[in-house]
Design a protein around this motif. Structure first.
Motif, PDB file in Angstrom:
ATOM      1  N   UNK A   1       0.812  -1.198   0.000  1.00 23.62           N
ATOM      2  CA  UNK A   1       0.000   0.000   0.000  1.00 23.62           C
ATOM      3  C   UNK A   1       0.857   1.265   0.000  1.00 23.62           C
ATOM      4  N   UNK A   2       2.012   1.228   0.653  1.00 26.99           N
ATOM      5  CA  UNK A   2       2.855   2.419   0.694  1.00 26.99           C
ATOM      6  C   UNK A   2       3.294   2.805  -0.712  1.00 26.99           C
ATOM      7  N   UNK A   3       3.634   1.819  -1.512  1.00 28.96           N
ATOM      8  CA  UNK A   3       4.029   2.090  -2.904  1.00 28.96           C
ATOM      9  C   UNK A   3       2.847   2.672  -3.675  1.00 28.96           C
ATOM     10  N   UNK A   4       1.677   2.084  -3.516  1.00 32.02           N
ATOM     11  CA  UNK A   4       0.497   2.531  -4.247  1.00 32.02           C
ATOM     12  C   UNK A   4       0.058   3.929  -3.824  1.00 32.02           C
ATOM     13  N   UNK A   5       0.285   4.270  -2.565  1.00 36.02           N
ATOM     14  CA  UNK A   5      -0.125   5.590  -2.081  1.00 36.02           C
ATOM     15  C   UNK A   5       1.005   6.615  -2.198  1.00 36.02           C
ATOM     16  N   UNK A   6       2.021   6.266  -2.974  1.00 37.65           N
ATOM     17  CA  UNK A   6       3.143   7.173  -3.259  1.00 37.65           C
ATOM     18  C   UNK A   6       3.941   7.544  -2.017  1.00 37.65           C
ATOM     19  N   UNK A   7       3.972   6.638  -1.023  1.00 36.53           N
ATOM     20  CA  UNK A   7       4.752   6.881   0.179  1.00 36.53           C
ATOM     21  C   UNK A   7       6.019   6.042   0.189  1.00 36.53           C
ATOM     22  N   UNK A   8       6.371   5.512  -0.961  1.00 34.52           N
ATOM     23  CA  UNK A   8       7.588   4.719  -1.117  1.00 34.52           C
ATOM     24  C   UNK A   8       8.652   5.560  -1.771  1.00 34.52           C
ATOM     25  N   UNK A   9       9.692   4.938  -2.235  1.00 35.95           N
ATOM     26  CA  UNK A   9       9.890   3.510  -2.389  1.00 35.95           C
ATOM     27  C   UNK A   9      10.079   2.794  -1.047  1.00 35.95           C
ATOM     28  N   UNK A  10       9.728   1.505  -1.087  1.00 33.42           N
ATOM     29  CA  UNK A  10       9.736   0.660   0.096  1.00 33.42           C
ATOM     30  C   UNK A  10      10.747  -0.460  -0.101  1.00 33.42           C
ATOM     31  N   UNK A  11      11.442  -0.801   0.975  1.00 28.59           N
ATOM     32  CA  UNK A  11      12.321  -1.965   0.980  1.00 28.59           C
ATOM     33  C   UNK A  11      11.792  -2.962   2.001  1.00 28.59           C
ATOM     34  N   UNK A  12      11.756  -4.214   1.619  1.00 25.20           N
ATOM     35  CA  UNK A  12      11.372  -5.297   2.517  1.00 25.20           C
ATOM     36  C   UNK A  12      12.640  -6.013   2.973  1.00 25.20           C
ATOM     37  N   UNK A  13      12.677  -6.345   4.253  1.00 23.12           N
ATOM     38  CA  UNK A  13      13.818  -7.062   4.820  1.00 23.12           C
ATOM     39  C   UNK A  13      13.262  -8.252   5.586  1.00 23.12           C
ATOM     40  N   UNK A  14      13.751  -9.449   5.269  1.00 28.70           N
ATOM     41  CA  UNK A  14      13.274 -10.668   5.918  1.00 28.70           C
ATOM     42  C   UNK A  14      14.356 -11.210   6.839  1.00 28.70           C
ATOM     43  N   UNK A  15      14.133 -11.120   8.154  1.00 31.80           N
ATOM     44  CA  UNK A  15      15.093 -11.661   9.118  1.00 31.80           C
ATOM     45  C   UNK A  15      14.603 -12.982   9.712  1.00 31.80           C
ATOM     46  N   UNK A  16      13.459 -13.453   9.266  1.00 30.94           N
ATOM     47  CA  UNK A  16      12.891 -14.704   9.762  1.00 30.94           C
ATOM     48  C   UNK A  16      13.555 -15.875   9.039  1.00 30.94           C
ATOM     49  N   UNK A  17      14.179 -16.801   9.775  1.00 26.77           N
ATOM     50  CA  UNK A  17      14.825 -17.950   9.131  1.00 26.77           C
ATOM     51  C   UNK A  17      13.875 -18.759   8.234  1.00 26.77           C
ATOM     52  N   UNK A  18      12.575 -18.704   8.503  1.00 26.02           N
ATOM     53  CA  UNK A  18      11.599 -19.399   7.659  1.00 26.02           C
ATOM     54  C   UNK A  18      11.614 -18.824   6.246  1.00 26.02           C
ATOM     55  N   UNK A  19      11.879 -17.534   6.130  1.00 26.73           N
ATOM     56  CA  UNK A  19      12.034 -16.904   4.826  1.00 26.73           C
ATOM     57  C   UNK A  19      10.782 -16.767   3.995  1.00 26.73           C
ATOM     58  N   UNK A  20       9.612 -16.713   4.610  1.00 22.64           N
ATOM     59  CA  UNK A  20       8.370 -16.645   3.830  1.00 22.64           C
ATOM     60  C   UNK A  20       8.233 -15.323   3.076  1.00 22.64           C
ATOM     61  N   UNK A  21       8.703 -14.222   3.640  1.00 25.13           N
ATOM     62  CA  UNK A  21       8.649 -12.943   2.928  1.00 25.13           C
ATOM     63  C   UNK A  21       9.557 -12.996   1.699  1.00 25.13           C
ATOM     64  N   UNK A  22      10.755 -13.535   1.862  1.00 23.23           N
ATOM     65  CA  UNK A  22      11.680 -13.668   0.724  1.00 23.23           C
ATOM     66  C   UNK A  22      11.082 -14.585  -0.345  1.00 23.23           C
ATOM     67  N   UNK A  23      10.471 -15.678   0.062  1.00 27.35           N
ATOM     68  CA  UNK A  23       9.839 -16.602  -0.899  1.00 27.35           C
ATOM     69  C   UNK A  23       8.725 -15.914  -1.659  1.00 27.35           C
ATOM     70  N   UNK A  24       7.899 -15.146  -0.950  1.00 25.51           N
ATOM     71  CA  UNK A  24       6.822 -14.399  -1.600  1.00 25.51           C
ATOM     72  C   UNK A  24       7.407 -13.425  -2.615  1.00 25.51           C
ATOM     73  N   UNK A  25       8.415 -12.668  -2.198  1.00 26.95           N
ATOM     74  CA  UNK A  25       8.997 -11.661  -3.083  1.00 26.95           C
ATOM     75  C   UNK A  25       9.631 -12.307  -4.317  1.00 26.95           C
ATOM     76  N   UNK A  26      10.262 -13.460  -4.139  1.00 28.66           N
ATOM     77  CA  UNK A  26      10.895 -14.146  -5.273  1.00 28.66           C
ATOM     78  C   UNK A  26       9.886 -14.578  -6.325  1.00 28.66           C
ATOM     79  N   UNK A  27       8.623 -14.704  -5.958  1.00 28.40           N
ATOM     80  CA  UNK A  27       7.572 -15.067  -6.913  1.00 28.40           C
ATOM     81  C   UNK A  27       6.989 -13.859  -7.632  1.00 28.40           C
ATOM     82  N   UNK A  28       7.301 -12.663  -7.162  1.00 32.28           N
ATOM     83  CA  UNK A  28       6.735 -11.443  -7.752  1.00 32.28           C
ATOM     84  C   UNK A  28       7.282 -11.191  -9.142  1.00 32.28           C
TER      85      UNK A  28
END
Length: 183
Positions: A1-28
């Motif tokens: 939403x931050x990107x869509x509302x022009x409040x970005x650019x946004x960076x995502x950082x995944x510190x969870x060893x499960x890596x679900x955020x990184x996995x999601x992003x890799x599919x984008x």
């Protein structure tokens, strides 16, 4: 939403060893938001470099269990969102996270997440959590579009921009962005 509302650019950082955020992003297929790989021991330096590169907002995903990593992230956080499922197990488990956030002197907001529509426990969870801090005025309900978005790296806004989940995320972002501006 931050990107869509022009409040970005946004960076995502995944510190969870499960890596679900990184996995999601890799599919984008979209390049936004940016995904930043960082060394947790150099988090401050990495965030400074991202800021110099034009990043306006960094969102850091942490593991759900209390770790030294979370303490490192809390040292530099401006605002801490604590997603909490409305279940007795999750409500009991949130206490150690609250203690860490309070010890770090950071502002926290609970986000009730994965609630069953029309289930009374979501309201009861909000009341219980409010005794420990602020509860976002938006509840995120359990819907299949959230799970579907994880499959192919899209957001619920990209799947169904007019859907209820997209509306909830939009309302949550509006609230969170208002809170960030107060800091």
């Amino acid at each position: 939403m931050a990107e869509q509302s022009k409040e970005g650019p946004v960076a995502l950082i995944d510190t969870d060893p499960q890596g679900s955020l990184a996995s999601w992003w890799n599919e984008r297929t979209s390049e936004a938001p940016l995904f930043a790989r960082v060394e947790i021991g150099k988090l401050t330096e990495h965030l400074q470099a991202l800021s110099k590169g034009g990043i306006k907002l960094a969102i850091i995903d942490t593991p759900p269990s209390v770790t030294e990593m979370i303490q490192q992230v809390l040292r530099i956080a401006d605002l801490v969102l604590i997603p909490t499922r409305p279940s007795p197990h999750d409500l009991r488990a949130v206490g150690s996270t609250v203690e860490l956030v309070e010890n770090a002197g950071k502002r926290m907001i609970f986000v009730i997440n994965g609630a069953a529509p029309r289930a009374r426990i979501a309201g009861e969870a909000a009341v219980a959590l409010s005794q420990h801090g602020t509860v976002a005025p938006v509840t995120l309900y359990q819907r299949t579009d959230f799970a579907s978005s994880m499959i192919d790296g899209r957001t619920v806004q990209e799947i169904d921009p007019k859907g209820r989940s997209a509306e909830e995320i939009g309302q949550l972002w509006k609230y969170v962005s208002t809170q960030l501006r107060k800091i």
